[in-house]
Design a protein around this motif. Structure first.
Motif, PDB file in Angstrom:
ATOM      1  N   ARG A 102       0.833  -1.204   0.000  1.00 27.62           N
ATOM      2  CA  ARG A 102       0.000   0.000   0.000  1.00 27.62           C
ATOM      3  C   ARG A 102       0.871   1.260   0.000  1.00 27.62           C
ATOM      4  O   ARG A 102       0.593   2.215  -0.728  1.00 27.62           O
ATOM      5  CB  ARG A 102      -0.931  -0.017   1.209  1.00 27.62           C
ATOM      6  CG  ARG A 102      -1.877   1.177   1.273  1.00 27.62           C
ATOM      7  CD  ARG A 102      -2.893   1.021   2.391  1.00 27.62           C
ATOM      8  NE  ARG A 102      -2.261   0.909   3.710  1.00 27.62           N
ATOM      9  CZ  ARG A 102      -2.218  -0.203   4.426  1.00 27.62           C
ATOM     10  NH1 ARG A 102      -2.771  -1.317   4.003  1.00 27.62           N
ATOM     11  NH2 ARG A 102      -1.618  -0.213   5.616  1.00 27.62           N
ATOM     12  N   GLU A 103       1.920   1.269   0.823  1.00 28.65           N
ATOM     13  CA  GLU A 103       2.800   2.441   0.881  1.00 28.65           C
ATOM     14  C   GLU A 103       3.555   2.619  -0.435  1.00 28.65           C
ATOM     15  O   GLU A 103       3.822   3.750  -0.859  1.00 28.65           O
ATOM     16  CB  GLU A 103       3.784   2.307   2.046  1.00 28.65           C
ATOM     17  CG  GLU A 103       3.140   2.171   3.414  1.00 28.65           C
ATOM     18  CD  GLU A 103       2.193   3.305   3.771  1.00 28.65           C
ATOM     19  OE1 GLU A 103       2.380   4.422   3.238  1.00 28.65           O
ATOM     20  OE2 GLU A 103       1.277   3.078   4.574  1.00 28.65           O
ATOM     21  N   ILE A 104       3.898   1.506  -1.091  1.00 29.87           N
ATOM     22  CA  ILE A 104       4.576   1.590  -2.390  1.00 29.87           C
ATOM     23  C   ILE A 104       3.649   2.210  -3.421  1.00 29.87           C
ATOM     24  O   ILE A 104       4.052   3.084  -4.200  1.00 29.87           O
ATOM     25  CB  ILE A 104       5.047   0.191  -2.834  1.00 29.87           C
ATOM     26  CG1 ILE A 104       6.169  -0.313  -1.904  1.00 29.87           C
ATOM     27  CG2 ILE A 104       5.545   0.230  -4.283  1.00 29.87           C
ATOM     28  CD1 ILE A 104       6.525  -1.762  -2.124  1.00 29.87           C
ATOM     29  N   ARG A 105       2.385   1.771  -3.453  1.00 30.14           N
ATOM     30  CA  ARG A 105       1.424   2.338  -4.413  1.00 30.14           C
ATOM     31  C   ARG A 105       1.253   3.831  -4.203  1.00 30.14           C
ATOM     32  O   ARG A 105       1.150   4.603  -5.160  1.00 30.14           O
ATOM     33  CB  ARG A 105       0.071   1.633  -4.286  1.00 30.14           C
ATOM     34  CG  ARG A 105       0.039   0.214  -4.807  1.00 30.14           C
ATOM     35  CD  ARG A 105      -1.392  -0.283  -4.962  1.00 30.14           C
ATOM     36  NE  ARG A 105      -2.135  -0.270  -3.700  1.00 30.14           N
ATOM     37  CZ  ARG A 105      -2.158  -1.275  -2.838  1.00 30.14           C
ATOM     38  NH1 ARG A 105      -1.455  -2.386  -3.091  1.00 30.14           N
ATOM     39  NH2 ARG A 105      -2.867  -1.201  -1.722  1.00 30.14           N
ATOM     40  N   ARG A 106       1.231   4.240  -2.947  1.00 28.21           N
ATOM     41  CA  ARG A 106       1.063   5.662  -2.635  1.00 28.21           C
ATOM     42  C   ARG A 106       2.363   6.437  -2.811  1.00 28.21           C
ATOM     43  O   ARG A 106       2.343   7.671  -2.850  1.00 28.21           O
ATOM     44  CB  ARG A 106       0.602   5.820  -1.177  1.00 28.21           C
ATOM     45  CG  ARG A 106      -0.778   5.230  -0.889  1.00 28.21           C
ATOM     46  CD  ARG A 106      -1.044   5.279   0.602  1.00 28.21           C
ATOM     47  NE  ARG A 106      -2.393   4.834   0.954  1.00 28.21           N
ATOM     48  CZ  ARG A 106      -2.806   4.628   2.193  1.00 28.21           C
ATOM     49  NH1 ARG A 106      -1.976   4.839   3.213  1.00 28.21           N
ATOM     50  NH2 ARG A 106      -4.034   4.216   2.418  1.00 28.21           N
ATOM     51  N   ASN A 107       3.480   5.713  -2.883  1.00 25.44           N
ATOM     52  CA  ASN A 107       4.808   6.335  -2.853  1.00 25.44           C
ATOM     53  C   ASN A 107       4.872   7.330  -1.696  1.00 25.44           C
ATOM     54  O   ASN A 107       5.271   8.487  -1.854  1.00 25.44           O
ATOM     55  CB  ASN A 107       5.129   7.035  -4.169  1.00 25.44           C
ATOM     56  CG  ASN A 107       6.619   7.299  -4.318  1.00 25.44           C
ATOM     57  OD1 ASN A 107       7.448   6.623  -3.708  1.00 25.44           O
ATOM     58  ND2 ASN A 107       6.970   8.288  -5.117  1.00 25.44           N
ATOM     59  N   SER A 108       4.450   6.881  -0.545  1.00 30.24           N
ATOM     60  CA  SER A 108       4.252   7.720   0.638  1.00 30.24           C
ATOM     61  C   SER A 108       5.573   8.161   1.243  1.00 30.24           C
ATOM     62  O   SER A 108       6.635   7.587   0.961  1.00 30.24           O
ATOM     63  CB  SER A 108       3.457   6.938   1.682  1.00 30.24           C
ATOM     64  OG  SER A 108       4.192   5.800   2.098  1.00 30.24           O
ATOM     65  N   PRO A 109       5.542   9.176   2.101  1.00 26.66           N
ATOM     66  CA  PRO A 109       6.759   9.614   2.781  1.00 26.66           C
ATOM     67  C   PRO A 109       7.437   8.494   3.566  1.00 26.66           C
ATOM     68  O   PRO A 109       8.673   8.429   3.593  1.00 26.66           O
ATOM     69  CB  PRO A 109       6.261  10.726   3.714  1.00 26.66           C
ATOM     70  CG  PRO A 109       5.061  11.286   3.016  1.00 26.66           C
ATOM     71  CD  PRO A 109       4.409  10.094   2.372  1.00 26.66           C
ATOM     72  N   ILE A 110       6.651   7.593   4.190  1.00 31.21           N
ATOM     73  CA  ILE A 110       7.276   6.536   4.979  1.00 31.21           C
ATOM     74  C   ILE A 110       7.966   5.523   4.073  1.00 31.21           C
ATOM     75  O   ILE A 110       8.902   4.838   4.487  1.00 31.21           O
ATOM     76  CB  ILE A 110       6.249   5.847   5.910  1.00 31.21           C
ATOM     77  CG1 ILE A 110       6.966   5.159   7.066  1.00 31.21           C
ATOM     78  CG2 ILE A 110       5.353   4.864   5.156  1.00 31.21           C
ATOM     79  CD1 ILE A 110       6.057   4.703   8.168  1.00 31.21           C
ATOM     80  N   ARG A 111       7.518   5.414   2.827  1.00 34.21           N
ATOM     81  CA  ARG A 111       8.223   4.566   1.863  1.00 34.21           C
ATOM     82  C   ARG A 111       9.524   5.248   1.416  1.00 34.21           C
ATOM     83  O   ARG A 111      10.566   4.607   1.240  1.00 34.21           O
ATOM     84  CB  ARG A 111       7.317   4.298   0.655  1.00 34.21           C
ATOM     85  CG  ARG A 111       7.905   3.302  -0.360  1.00 34.21           C
ATOM     86  CD  ARG A 111       8.489   3.941  -1.593  1.00 34.21           C
ATOM     87  NE  ARG A 111       9.134   2.983  -2.450  1.00 34.21           N
ATOM     88  CZ  ARG A 111       8.914   2.876  -3.748  1.00 34.21           C
ATOM     89  NH1 ARG A 111       8.032   3.645  -4.336  1.00 34.21           N
ATOM     90  NH2 ARG A 111       9.592   1.990  -4.459  1.00 34.21           N
ATOM     91  N   GLN A 112       9.484   6.559   1.247  1.00 37.54           N
ATOM     92  CA  GLN A 112      10.638   7.282   0.737  1.00 37.54           C
ATOM     93  C   GLN A 112      11.811   7.261   1.724  1.00 37.54           C
ATOM     94  O   GLN A 112      12.948   6.994   1.337  1.00 37.54           O
ATOM     95  CB  GLN A 112      10.250   8.726   0.413  1.00 37.54           C
ATOM     96  CG  GLN A 112       9.378   8.872  -0.813  1.00 37.54           C
ATOM     97  CD  GLN A 112      10.097   8.456  -2.078  1.00 37.54           C
ATOM     98  OE1 GLN A 112      11.260   8.785  -2.275  1.00 37.54           O
ATOM     99  NE2 GLN A 112       9.402   7.724  -2.935  1.00 37.54           N
TER     100      GLN A 112
END
Length: 225
Positions: A102-112
């Motif tokens: 889910r975080e990868i799809r969103r390219n979210s700050p926590i993924r970055q």
């Protein structure tokens, strides 16, 4: 052996691990931790008491009867990193969990970019480790990545303000499997020392109450890219 068993039981609960990670950022009250982690006050207080009872957290009471908890960040960070290094790798190590996907799809700050115990994780952490290996600062040693610091790497990191750790009980440098990227970022004492240097220099900035961190434009210059 009983003390080891009690310690293992205390660390077998995900909420207690989350509390330890939060306390590595500084002293906090049960109410503050409950709000930060989305827990009820009684649940946070009970888990904190369990951590205190096995010596993983310390409790202090001020004159105003304010109860607060703290941890030895270096000791707890070393313990959690050792657990991470010893964890059994899933059958498919490249498959992210549902939450990570889910975080990868969103390219979210926590993924970055985020903290992983006391070192840098996320896409930024993976890219920094790749860059250090490509530059010859680190060399892999063994099938489960343990990294050796080269003379060139030691000089380069010292020039960048990294206080190189001495050999000790804690693993010096190992590949910590990243939650979202499913590739290693740098863990161990060296990973912690690099994150400290980046924080001190303002290249990495913490965000209160969450694991996501922000990076300045100085990261590429710091690496010499």
């Amino acid at each position: 052996m009983e003390s080891i068993a009690r310690l293992a039981r205390a660390l077998s609960d995900d909420t207690r691990l989350r509390l330890l990670r939060a306390l590595m950022e500084g002293e906090a009250t049960p109410n503050e931790l409950a709000q930060r982690l989305g827990l009820t006050h009684p649940r946070a207080a009970n888990h904190l008491a369990a951590l205190r009872d096995v010596g993983l957290a310390s409790e202090t009471v001020s004159e105003e009867r304010r109860r607060a908890y703290s941890v030895d960040a270096d000791a707890v960070g070393a313990l959690l990193a050792a657990m991470e290094a010893a964890a059994v790798v899933p059958h498919d190590p490249h498959a992210p969990s549902a939450g990570a996907a889910r975080e990868i799809r969103r390219n979210s700050p926590i993924r970055q970019a985020r903290t992983c115990y006391d070192h840098l994780g996320g896409l930024a952490g993976v890219e920094i480790l790749d860059a250090m290996v490509e530059r010859g600062w680190l060399t892999p040693d063994g099938p489960r990545p343990i990294y050796l610091l080269t003379l060139e790497g030691g000089r380069a990191l010292a020039e960048r303000g990294v206080d190189l750790p001495e050999a000790g009980r804690r693993s010096f440098a190992f590949g910590c499997m990243d939650w979202t990227e499913r590739r290693p970022h740098l863990g161990g004492a060296l990973g912690a020392a690099i994150l400290r240097a980046l924080l001190e220099q303002g290249i990495v900035r913490r965000q209160p109450g969450i694991r996501a961190v922000t990076l300045s434009n100085g990261m590429k210059a710091w690496l010499g890219a």
